[in-house]
Design a protein around this motif. Structure first.
Motif, PDB file in Angstrom:
ATOM      1  N   TYR A 151       0.855  -1.188   0.000  1.00 41.92           N
ATOM      2  CA  TYR A 151       0.000   0.000   0.000  1.00 41.92           C
ATOM      3  C   TYR A 151       0.889   1.235   0.000  1.00 41.92           C
ATOM      4  O   TYR A 151       1.982   1.238   0.582  1.00 41.92           O
ATOM      5  N   VAL A 152       0.381   2.303  -0.640  1.00 42.36           N
ATOM      6  CA  VAL A 152       1.130   3.555  -0.735  1.00 42.36           C
ATOM      7  C   VAL A 152       0.189   4.713  -0.441  1.00 42.36           C
ATOM      8  O   VAL A 152      -0.930   4.772  -0.961  1.00 42.36           O
ATOM      9  N   LEU A 153       0.648   5.625   0.415  1.00 49.08           N
ATOM     10  CA  LEU A 153      -0.071   6.864   0.708  1.00 49.08           C
ATOM     11  C   LEU A 153       0.857   8.017   0.374  1.00 49.08           C
ATOM     12  O   LEU A 153       2.002   8.052   0.831  1.00 49.08           O
ATOM     13  N   ILE A 154       0.379   8.953  -0.430  1.00 52.82           N
ATOM     14  CA  ILE A 154       1.175  10.120  -0.814  1.00 52.82           C
ATOM     15  C   ILE A 154       0.424  11.362  -0.364  1.00 52.82           C
ATOM     16  O   ILE A 154      -0.689  11.638  -0.821  1.00 52.82           O
ATOM     17  N   ALA A 155       1.037  12.100   0.569  1.00 50.77           N
ATOM     18  CA  ALA A 155       0.386  13.253   1.201  1.00 50.77           C
ATOM     19  C   ALA A 155       1.086  14.535   0.799  1.00 50.77           C
ATOM     20  O   ALA A 155       2.322  14.608   0.758  1.00 50.77           O
ATOM     21  N   ALA A 156       0.280  15.550   0.513  1.00 49.10           N
ATOM     22  CA  ALA A 156       0.817  16.845   0.095  1.00 49.10           C
ATOM     23  C   ALA A 156       1.512  17.547   1.249  1.00 49.10           C
ATOM     24  O   ALA A 156       1.071  17.487   2.395  1.00 49.10           O
ATOM     25  N   GLN A 157       2.616  18.221   0.934  1.00 42.82           N
ATOM     26  CA  GLN A 157       3.335  19.090   1.852  1.00 42.82           C
ATOM     27  C   GLN A 157       3.228  20.521   1.322  1.00 42.82           C
ATOM     28  O   GLN A 157       2.727  20.749   0.219  1.00 42.82           O
ATOM     29  N   PRO A 158       3.672  21.517   2.085  1.00 43.24           N
ATOM     30  CA  PRO A 158       3.593  22.907   1.582  1.00 43.24           C
ATOM     31  C   PRO A 158       4.254  23.060   0.219  1.00 43.24           C
ATOM     32  O   PRO A 158       5.308  22.479  -0.051  1.00 43.24           O
ATOM     33  N   ASP A 159       3.596  23.815  -0.657  1.00 41.65           N
ATOM     34  CA  ASP A 159       4.094  24.086  -2.019  1.00 41.65           C
ATOM     35  C   ASP A 159       4.220  22.823  -2.859  1.00 41.65           C
ATOM     36  O   ASP A 159       5.138  22.680  -3.677  1.00 41.65           O
ATOM     37  N   PHE A 160       3.282  21.878  -2.668  1.00 41.87           N
ATOM     38  CA  PHE A 160       3.334  20.624  -3.423  1.00 41.87           C
ATOM     39  C   PHE A 160       2.916  20.850  -4.875  1.00 41.87           C
ATOM     40  O   PHE A 160       2.279  21.860  -5.224  1.00 41.87           O
ATOM     41  N   ASP A 161       3.286  19.894  -5.715  1.00 41.54           N
ATOM     42  CA  ASP A 161       2.933  19.917  -7.130  1.00 41.54           C
ATOM     43  C   ASP A 161       1.534  19.321  -7.280  1.00 41.54           C
ATOM     44  O   ASP A 161       1.361  18.105  -7.355  1.00 41.54           O
ATOM     45  N   GLU A 162       0.527  20.183  -7.328  1.00 39.62           N
ATOM     46  CA  GLU A 162      -0.866  19.734  -7.330  1.00 39.62           C
ATOM     47  C   GLU A 162      -1.194  18.913  -8.572  1.00 39.62           C
ATOM     48  O   GLU A 162      -1.855  17.871  -8.488  1.00 39.62           O
ATOM     49  N   GLU A 163      -0.748  19.375  -9.741  1.00 41.28           N
ATOM     50  CA  GLU A 163      -1.057  18.660 -10.980  1.00 41.28           C
ATOM     51  C   GLU A 163      -0.450  17.259 -10.964  1.00 41.28           C
ATOM     52  O   GLU A 163      -1.095  16.276 -11.333  1.00 41.28           O
ATOM     53  N   TRP A 164       0.790  17.156 -10.504  1.00 42.96           N
ATOM     54  CA  TRP A 164       1.455  15.852 -10.435  1.00 42.96           C
ATOM     55  C   TRP A 164       0.714  14.916  -9.501  1.00 42.96           C
ATOM     56  O   TRP A 164       0.485  13.745  -9.822  1.00 42.96           O
ATOM     57  N   LEU A 165       0.316  15.410  -8.332  1.00 37.00           N
ATOM     58  CA  LEU A 165      -0.378  14.567  -7.361  1.00 37.00           C
ATOM     59  C   LEU A 165      -1.720  14.080  -7.921  1.00 37.00           C
ATOM     60  O   LEU A 165      -2.079  12.912  -7.774  1.00 37.00           O
ATOM     61  N   ASN A 166      -2.453  14.970  -8.571  1.00 39.68           N
ATOM     62  CA  ASN A 166      -3.770  14.610  -9.098  1.00 39.68           C
ATOM     63  C   ASN A 166      -3.682  13.594 -10.234  1.00 39.68           C
ATOM     64  O   ASN A 166      -4.614  12.808 -10.442  1.00 39.68           O
ATOM     65  N   GLU A 167      -2.582  13.598 -10.970  1.00 46.11           N
ATOM     66  CA  GLU A 167      -2.456  12.724 -12.135  1.00 46.11           C
ATOM     67  C   GLU A 167      -1.860  11.357 -11.801  1.00 46.11           C
ATOM     68  O   GLU A 167      -1.731  10.506 -12.678  1.00 46.11           O
ATOM     69  N   LEU A 168      -1.513  11.138 -10.551  1.00 45.80           N
ATOM     70  CA  LEU A 168      -0.941   9.853 -10.188  1.00 45.80           C
ATOM     71  C   LEU A 168      -1.946   8.722 -10.387  1.00 45.80           C
ATOM     72  O   LEU A 168      -3.132   8.872 -10.118  1.00 45.80           O
ATOM     73  N   ASP A 169      -1.467   7.588 -10.858  1.00 49.10           N
ATOM     74  CA  ASP A 169      -2.256   6.360 -10.905  1.00 49.10           C
ATOM     75  C   ASP A 169      -1.360   5.210 -10.447  1.00 49.10           C
ATOM     76  O   ASP A 169      -0.181   5.418 -10.098  1.00 49.10           O
ATOM     77  N   GLU A 170      -1.896   4.017 -10.420  1.00 54.26           N
ATOM     78  CA  GLU A 170      -1.147   2.883  -9.903  1.00 54.26           C
ATOM     79  C   GLU A 170       0.141   2.651 -10.681  1.00 54.26           C
ATOM     80  O   GLU A 170       1.193   2.368 -10.086  1.00 54.26           O
TER      81      GLU A 170
END
Length: 275
Positions: free
Chosen positions: A167-186
């Motif tokens: 299992y993997v959890l990826i949590a945003a930190q300050p000034d995170f790359d929003e587009e990159w996080l939203n586009e992640l898939d398995e």
């Protein structure tokens, strides 16, 4: 073929993803799931497949979340669902290196919404537990933890159930790359360590373990030490189940009275030491 032995602990890595400003928590949960099934065998219990899967997912995602938090915190999550009408409970501690959980299917009240109740205790800071309530989707713990981050932590997170019980959890930190996080898939998550610049911050380990015992359950019964006939109802033994893991303990009047005597003696010694 000789099978590889199952590790005693699940190790969870906390990894910082540079340039994306996100924290990645990842672990392989076969050790925890193995001990969970051995525990069910001891209890002679078996859950429906969808409930069993959901509880394992909850154990995994809460363990990942624990690894993102300070060591001294203990977290407990209760999820109350409308359909199926069921409660899931899980709690864990990095200090004690444990995670435990249970499914409740009997006498569950029907809520008007699916709700996650989160409690956090920081043993270093003391004080009352921090409580929060979050509305969650239906039977999917990966979406539950995402909803918790969005509504309680007020930052986005993505949770992925990978092959081979990882299992993997990826949590945003300050000034995170929003587009990159939203586009992640398995698929992208599986390649993340190869294509992104990362740094392992720490590794924690956990096992499926409650830590309950008769000594820990007994204090809740001290109020009945003068009403044992009412408590035992003419029986010689009293069956008490641990609310965290369901382990059953057989208690006798003598055990309760002996424990009450030892508590009273300890109290007198403490008072004598103060004087």
């Amino acid at each position: 073929m000789q099978q590889e032995p199952v590790a005693e602990y699940t190790k969870v890595e906390s990894i910082f993803v540079r340039h994306r400003n996100c924290l990645m928590l990842k672990g392989q949960f076969t050790p925890i799931f193995t001990d969970y099934y051995l525990h069910l065998l001891d209890l002679k219990e078996e859950h429906k497949e969808n409930l069993d899967t959901a509880l394992k997912d909850l154990l995994a995602v809460l363990t990942l979340h624990l690894t993102s938090r300070p060591w001294a915190e203990t977290h407990a999550w209760t999820v109350n669902l409308r359909a199926p009408r069921v409660n899931f409970f899980a709690t864990g501690s990095s200090v004690n290196e444990n995670i435990v959980g249970k499914v409740f299917t009997k006498d569950v009240r029907e809520p008007d919404r699916n709700l996650l109740y989160a409690q956090v205790i920081d043993r270093d800071k003391g004080g009352d537990p921090q409580l929060s309530t979050v509305e969650v989707p239906e039977l999917d713990p990966c979406r539950w933890v995402e909803a918790y981050y969005e509504q309680s932590d007020q930052r986005p997170a993505r949770c992925f159930k990978m092959p081979n019980e990882e299992y993997v959890l990826i949590a945003a930190q300050p000034d995170f790359d929003e587009e990159w996080l939203n586009e992640l898939d398995e698929e992208k998550v599986a390649q993340l360590l190869q294509v992104e610049e990362t740094k392992v911050l720490e590794t924690r380990k956990y096992k499926f373990e409650c830590g309950c015992s008769i000594e820990r359950i007994m204090p809740g019964l001290l109020g009945y030490k003068d009403k044992l006939d009412e408590l035992f109802q003419n029986d010689d033994q009293l069956a008490v189940n641990c609310p965290r893991c369901g382990t059953k303990y057989e208690l006798t009047r003598e055990l309760i009275l002996d424990f009450a005597k030892r508590v009273e003696e300890a109290r007198k010694q403490a008072e004598g030491g103060k004087s």
